[in-house]
Design a protein around this motif. Structure first.
Motif, PDB file in Angstrom:
ATOM      1  N   LEU A 162      51.740  49.707   9.939  1.00 17.82           N
ATOM      2  CA  LEU A 162      51.889  50.029  11.349  1.00 17.82           C
ATOM      3  C   LEU A 162      52.547  51.403  11.465  1.00 17.82           C
ATOM      4  N   ASP A 163      51.745  52.402  11.786  1.00 16.90           N
ATOM      5  CA  ASP A 163      52.239  53.768  11.890  1.00 16.90           C
ATOM      6  C   ASP A 163      53.195  53.907  13.074  1.00 16.90           C
ATOM      7  N   MET A 164      54.393  54.368  12.799  1.00 19.83           N
ATOM      8  CA  MET A 164      55.415  54.566  13.809  1.00 19.83           C
ATOM      9  C   MET A 164      55.546  56.060  14.088  1.00 19.83           C
ATOM     10  N   TYR A 165      55.890  56.409  15.313  1.00 19.25           N
ATOM     11  CA  TYR A 165      55.967  57.824  15.665  1.00 19.25           C
ATOM     12  C   TYR A 165      56.983  58.032  16.783  1.00 19.25           C
ATOM     13  N   PRO A 166      57.488  59.250  16.924  1.00 21.35           N
ATOM     14  CA  PRO A 166      58.454  59.541  17.993  1.00 21.35           C
ATOM     15  C   PRO A 166      57.748  59.835  19.310  1.00 21.35           C
ATOM     16  N   LYS A 167      58.507  59.900  20.369  1.00 19.34           N
ATOM     17  CA  LYS A 167      58.004  60.375  21.653  1.00 19.34           C
ATOM     18  C   LYS A 167      58.318  61.865  21.722  1.00 19.34           C
ATOM     19  N   GLY A 168      57.264  62.696  21.728  1.00 19.18           N
ATOM     20  CA  GLY A 168      57.445  64.141  21.658  1.00 19.18           C
ATOM     21  C   GLY A 168      56.957  64.670  20.322  1.00 19.18           C
ATOM     22  N   PRO A 169      57.022  65.971  20.110  1.00 13.94           N
ATOM     23  CA  PRO A 169      56.579  66.568  18.848  1.00 13.94           C
ATOM     24  C   PRO A 169      57.295  65.967  17.649  1.00 13.94           C
ATOM     25  N   GLN A 179      69.825  57.723   7.615  1.00 16.97           N
ATOM     26  CA  GLN A 179      69.535  57.278   8.973  1.00 16.97           C
ATOM     27  C   GLN A 179      68.376  56.285   9.003  1.00 16.97           C
ATOM     28  N   ASP A 180      68.455  55.336   9.920  1.00 18.43           N
ATOM     29  CA  ASP A 180      67.327  54.448  10.183  1.00 18.43           C
ATOM     30  C   ASP A 180      66.210  55.302  10.785  1.00 18.43           C
ATOM     31  N   PRO A 181      65.067  55.451  10.114  1.00 21.33           N
ATOM     32  CA  PRO A 181      64.013  56.336  10.639  1.00 21.33           C
ATOM     33  C   PRO A 181      63.444  55.875  11.963  1.00 21.33           C
ATOM     34  N   PHE A 182      63.639  54.584  12.282  1.00 21.80           N
ATOM     35  CA  PHE A 182      63.056  54.062  13.517  1.00 21.80           C
ATOM     36  C   PHE A 182      63.958  54.283  14.733  1.00 21.80           C
ATOM     37  N   GLU A 183      65.089  54.940  14.493  1.00 18.49           N
ATOM     38  CA  GLU A 183      65.841  55.489  15.617  1.00 18.49           C
ATOM     39  C   GLU A 183      65.100  56.683  16.213  1.00 18.49           C
ATOM     40  N   ILE A 184      64.266  57.323  15.398  1.00 14.30           N
ATOM     41  CA  ILE A 184      63.466  58.468  15.833  1.00 14.30           C
ATOM     42  C   ILE A 184      62.025  58.043  16.094  1.00 14.30           C
ATOM     43  N   ALA A 185      61.409  57.461  15.074  1.00  8.10           N
ATOM     44  CA  ALA A 185      60.003  57.040  15.169  1.00  8.10           C
ATOM     45  C   ALA A 185      59.955  55.571  15.590  1.00  8.10           C
ATOM     46  N   SER A 186      60.126  55.325  16.871  1.00  4.93           N
ATOM     47  CA  SER A 186      60.275  53.946  17.357  1.00  4.93           C
ATOM     48  C   SER A 186      59.051  53.432  18.113  1.00  4.93           C
ATOM     49  N   TRP A 187      57.965  54.207  18.149  1.00  3.32           N
ATOM     50  CA  TRP A 187      56.784  53.847  18.932  1.00  3.32           C
ATOM     51  C   TRP A 187      55.595  53.553  18.031  1.00  3.32           C
TER      52      TRP A 187
END
Length: 336
Positions: A162-169, A179-187
């Motif tokens: 499941l590809d996760m990505y941030p909101k914005g660039p 850091q928990d990467p899903f604090e950034i790439a949470s979508w």
């Protein structure tokens, strides 16, 4: 399957196991702590290159989930990854400067280590940007899942990538070590997936998500495969054929119910789309060590120049595994 097809599959499995045996010569041991492994220990297998910033969170995540020993192959990192891993007491580490592509993208190396060390153990094979979630993972370790799989006579467990990505660039926020990467790439995309069946190997083939729509919109069949079987009760006669997409013998790939019901399955949250991905893409285009001459990374590079925002109004923000179950991306099946 005809007798001839069965014979061909046995030959293919033998060929891959022989390849793994030969490729062992490319691996140089840095730290061998396998003497600490005990019966019943959950083992993890990973190949990496230049992933120093990701390693603390990766190891911490899977230690908390129940992994007792890590088998790591470092492919000529020059960012301190090898030195960091060599200091970890639950890591056995090998290094190689050999071609990742000619080792079938690291599969031969990991097949050898699993053949040599994982017989009789549950083995989890993941990249350092893949994080397994499964039913009840918020309250139960992976060992609870494998105990249930053992009791149910199941030897393998599937998890869709499941590809996760941030909101914005992608490069708008900087990922910090630990850091928990899903604090950034949470979508993530809750739909937009195409599922077919590979009749030859009996596994499902899944494509779609943000990579298909953003990077392979003109050629969706070239989009990366999202089907994975990362967790296997290993036997020295087994081998991965194509990454963790499929295995031999073929019965290990039957992780779905042909009668239409749901089998227990999880998801691999994929933290690829962080700011570190920009430099990674540049490096892999130069190295040309990935599939089809790094075709996938060439597609990334072409789009990333425009600083795309993968987020859309249909994107879902990740909450937990129960949310994924409601969306049909994870199933607890009859595990209660």
């Amino acid at each position: 399957m005809s007798a001839l097809d069965s014979y061909r599959m046995r030959l293919k499995r033998k060929k891959y196991r022989i390849r793994a045996f030969r490729k062992r010569r490319e691996l140089k041991v840095v730290a061998d702590r396998t003497g600490a492994i005990k019966r019943g220990h959950l083992l993890a297998f990973t190949t990496l290159r230049n992933e120093r910033v990701r390693l603390p969170y990766f190891l911490d995540y899977y230690r908390k989930a129940g992994v007792r020993h890590f088998f790591m192959v470092d492919n000529a990192s020059d960012d301190g990854s090898r030195e960091y891993l060599a200091d970890q007491e639950d890591v056995s580490l090998w290094t190689t400067a050999a071609s990742y592509r000619r080792a079938r993208f690291g599969v031969d190396w990991l097949n050898w280590l699993a053949l040599r060390h994982a017989h009789g153990h549950w083995a989890l094979t993941v990249d350092v940007d893949e994080f397994l979630v499964y039913p009840f993972c918020d309250t139960r370790p992976i060992n609870a899942l494998t105990d249930w799989l053992d009791g149910s006579g199941l030897r393998s467990f599937s998890a869709m990538l499941l590809d996760m990505y941030p909101k914005g660039p992608i490069d708008a926020q900087t990922y910090a070590e630990g850091q928990d990467p899903f604090e950034i790439a949470s979508w993530f995309d809750s739909g937009n997936y195409m599922i077919t069946r590979n009749d030859r190997f009996q596994n499902l083939w899944i494509q779609g998500g943000p990579r298909a729509r953003a990077f392979f919109a003109d050629a969706p069949l070239n989009a990366p495969s999202l089907n994975k079987i990362p967790l296997v009760k290993w036997d020295r006669a087994y081998c991965y054929v194509n990454s963790t997409h499929m295995l031999l013998p073929r019965g290990l790939n039957l992780t779905y119910d042909e009668e239409g019901g749901e089998k227990t399955c999880g998801a691999l949250l994929h933290a690829k789309f962080l700011n570190t991905f920009i430099d990674k893409t540049e490096e892999e285009i130069t190295r040309r060590e990935h599939f089809a001459g790094s075709r996938e990374y060439l597609a990334y590079h072409a789009v990333l120049k425009e600083q795309p925002d993968l987020w859309t109004k249909w994107s879902e923000q990740y909450i937990n595994w129960r949310q994924l179950e409601i969306l049909g991306l994870v199933s607890k099946g009859n595990w209660t």
